[in-house]
Write a protein that holds these residues in place. Structure first.
Motif, PDB file in Angstrom:
ATOM      1  N   ASP A  91      -5.963   4.946  -5.370  1.00 34.72           N
ATOM      2  CA  ASP A  91      -6.553   4.515  -4.100  1.00 34.72           C
ATOM      3  C   ASP A  91      -5.703   4.951  -2.907  1.00 34.72           C
ATOM      4  OD1 ASP A  91      -8.653   3.326  -5.414  1.00 34.72           O
ATOM      5  OD2 ASP A  91      -7.728   1.335  -5.465  1.00 34.72           O
ATOM      6  N   GLN A  92      -4.393   4.842  -3.044  1.00 34.12           N
ATOM      7  CA  GLN A  92      -3.503   5.213  -1.946  1.00 34.12           C
ATOM      8  C   GLN A  92      -3.498   6.729  -1.732  1.00 34.12           C
ATOM      9  OE1 GLN A  92       0.294   3.397  -2.856  1.00 34.12           O
ATOM     10  NE2 GLN A  92      -0.638   1.374  -3.135  1.00 34.12           N
ATOM     11  N   ASN A 145      -0.662   5.691  -7.546  1.00 37.47           N
ATOM     12  CA  ASN A 145      -1.801   4.842  -7.221  1.00 37.47           C
ATOM     13  C   ASN A 145      -2.942   5.689  -6.656  1.00 37.47           C
ATOM     14  OD1 ASN A 145      -3.496   3.100  -5.320  1.00 37.47           O
ATOM     15  ND2 ASN A 145      -2.285   1.533  -6.365  1.00 37.47           N
ATOM     16  N   ASP A 148       0.821  -1.223   0.000  1.00 44.03           N
ATOM     17  CA  ASP A 148       0.000   0.000   0.000  1.00 44.03           C
ATOM     18  C   ASP A 148       0.847   1.261   0.000  1.00 44.03           C
ATOM     19  OD1 ASP A 148       1.044  -0.082   2.536  1.00 44.03           O
ATOM     20  OD2 ASP A 148      -0.817   0.503   3.541  1.00 44.03           O
TER      21      ASP A 148
END
Length: 433
Positions: A273-274, A271, A239
């Motif tokens: 989402d991160q 990324n 993540d």
């Protein structure tokens, strides 16, 4: 063309055979032979051997020859000759006299005599630190208090790891204003930017699960109104460390909801989402640094970072949470031009980035990239005025300004508090209507 390297004195016949073979196959352009002595004491012997090599190569017909001594990567003695006449190998072979020349013969050939330098090799001069960049040694009760609390809780700061010149001012401020920028996820980064003094490793130690709570505890003890969290890059984590950063912000807000939190984040390799996870964690300012202009990105930053990716991070943070203040920073003195800087500022305004800081790049160690220029305070003032003219919410520009800097935090904090008051007033008005 042929280049020969050796660390030991080779046998003469083997070198003669190589040269003769080269001439017989038509290689006439030249030979560059460098002797690498194993130690300084061998330099004189190697210089003599270089002259023998030179004579040998010319005797068998090479038209251009360079033979010399190399020590620690530098050519410290050399002999050169240029000529158009081709020599032929005598029918009865070569004798010792063919390898020994006197100064008059050398002069006729156009050869330079071999001379060893006396003393050390000259070093390339470095830019001297101008007076406006000099700072006193950090000291004081608050400085020692903050340093002690960080050690007790096993926390890292970018102030120390990145060798920030403002550490004495920030750590040594009065009670309630003294602060440090906490660096999350350890003191080792998975990337290796040429300007950065932070340690690098492909596989850093695992994350400390107690770090979010320890960070919140330290910040509450300092009694601050505004705090900056930054972090190393952790490309080794699935993540990217986004959950760890978000957990730290939530821990701080749970203990003091009024405390304003700024996060200076990695790029998370773009990324979405991160990026969104951190943007929606409850922080107030989302910062991500471009570091330098677009033209110098590959030279300055790690290959996994780039200009467009960093702009994408800032765009996605604002998209995830429009109420966020977005912020970025540029270092000057790396070889950029005014046009380069102006182009970056235009790109940032198109993406509605709110805050911009300019600071002087300072070489942390001799292993890092050199400073190209020490930008004057007057030039920094010019960029501050330009930022204001272009509509940035806040532009901090000065030789010692850094992305996390007390004066900037104070100004941005006031803006955020005014926004909160306005939002609260609008909510109250809507409730009574």
């Amino acid at each position: 063309n042929s280049r020969l390297y050796t660390r030991q004195l080779p046998e003469q016949p083997s070198r003669v055979c190589l040269w003769v073979s080269s001439v017989e196959t038509g290689v006439e352009c030249g030979i560059d032979s460098i002797v690498k002595p194993p130690s300084t004491s061998g330099e004189k012997r190697s210089a003599v051997f270089a002259e023998i090599q030179f004579e040998m190569a010319m005797s068998v017909g090479f038209r251009r020859v360079a033979a010399g001594v190399q020590h620690r990567g530098f050519h410290i003695a050399a002999t050169h000759l240029s000529g158009s006449a081709k020599r032929t190998l005598p029918a009865d072979g070569l004798s010792l006299g063919d390898f020994i020349s006197n100064s008059s013969n050398n002069a006729d050939k156009g050869e330079c005599e071999t001379e060893l330098p006396s003393g050390k090799l000259p070093k390339q001069p470095r830019e001297r630190l101008p007076p406006w960049l000099k700072r006193s040694i950090p000291d004081g009760d608050n400085f020692l208090r903050i340093k002690g609390s960080l050690r007790d809780l096993k926390l890292n700061t970018v102030c120390e790891e990145a060798r920030c010149p403002n550490i004495g001012e920030c750590w040594g401020g009065k009670e309630g204003t003294a602060t440090a920028t906490i660096m999350l996820m350890g003191d080792t980064c998975t990337r290796g930017c040429r300007f950065c003094a932070i340690k690098t490793n492909r596989a850093p130690p695992p994350l400390d699960p107690l770090e979010p709570a320890n960070t919140a505890e330290a910040i509450v003890k300092w009694g601050l109104g505004y705090v900056v969290l930054t972090s190393v890059n952790r490309d080794d984590l699935p993540d990217g460390g986004s959950n760890h950063i978000a957990a730290t912000v939530k821990e701080i807000k749970s203990r003091n909801p009024k405390l304003l939190v700024e996060c200076l984040t990695p790029d998370f390799m773009g990324n979405v989402d991160q990026i969104h996870r951190v943007a929606n964690s409850g922080l107030d300012v989302y910062a991500h640094n471009l570091e330098t202009v677009e033209r110098l990105q590959e030279r300055v930053r790690d290959r996994r970072a780039n200009y467009k990716q960093s702009l994408f991070v800032l765009t996605q943070a604002k998209a995830a949470n429009p109420r966020l203040v977005t912020k970025t920073s540029l270092m000057l003195g790396m070889g950029e031009t005014d046009d380069d800087i102006l182009r970056v500022m235009e790109d940032l305004r198109k993406l509605d980035v709110d805050c911009l800081t300019f600071g002087q790049y300072m070489q942390p160690t001799k292993k890092h990239m050199r400073v190209k220029e020490y930008v004057t305070p007057e030039a920094f003032d010019k960029w501050a005025a330009k930022g204001k003219e272009m509509g940035f919410l806040y532009t901090a520009s000065g030789p010692l300004v850094r992305s996390s800097y007390k004066a900037g935090e104070f100004f941005i904090g006031n803006i955020l508090r005014e926004r909160q008051k306005a939002a609260a007033a609008a909510t109250a008005q809507a409730a009574t209507a």
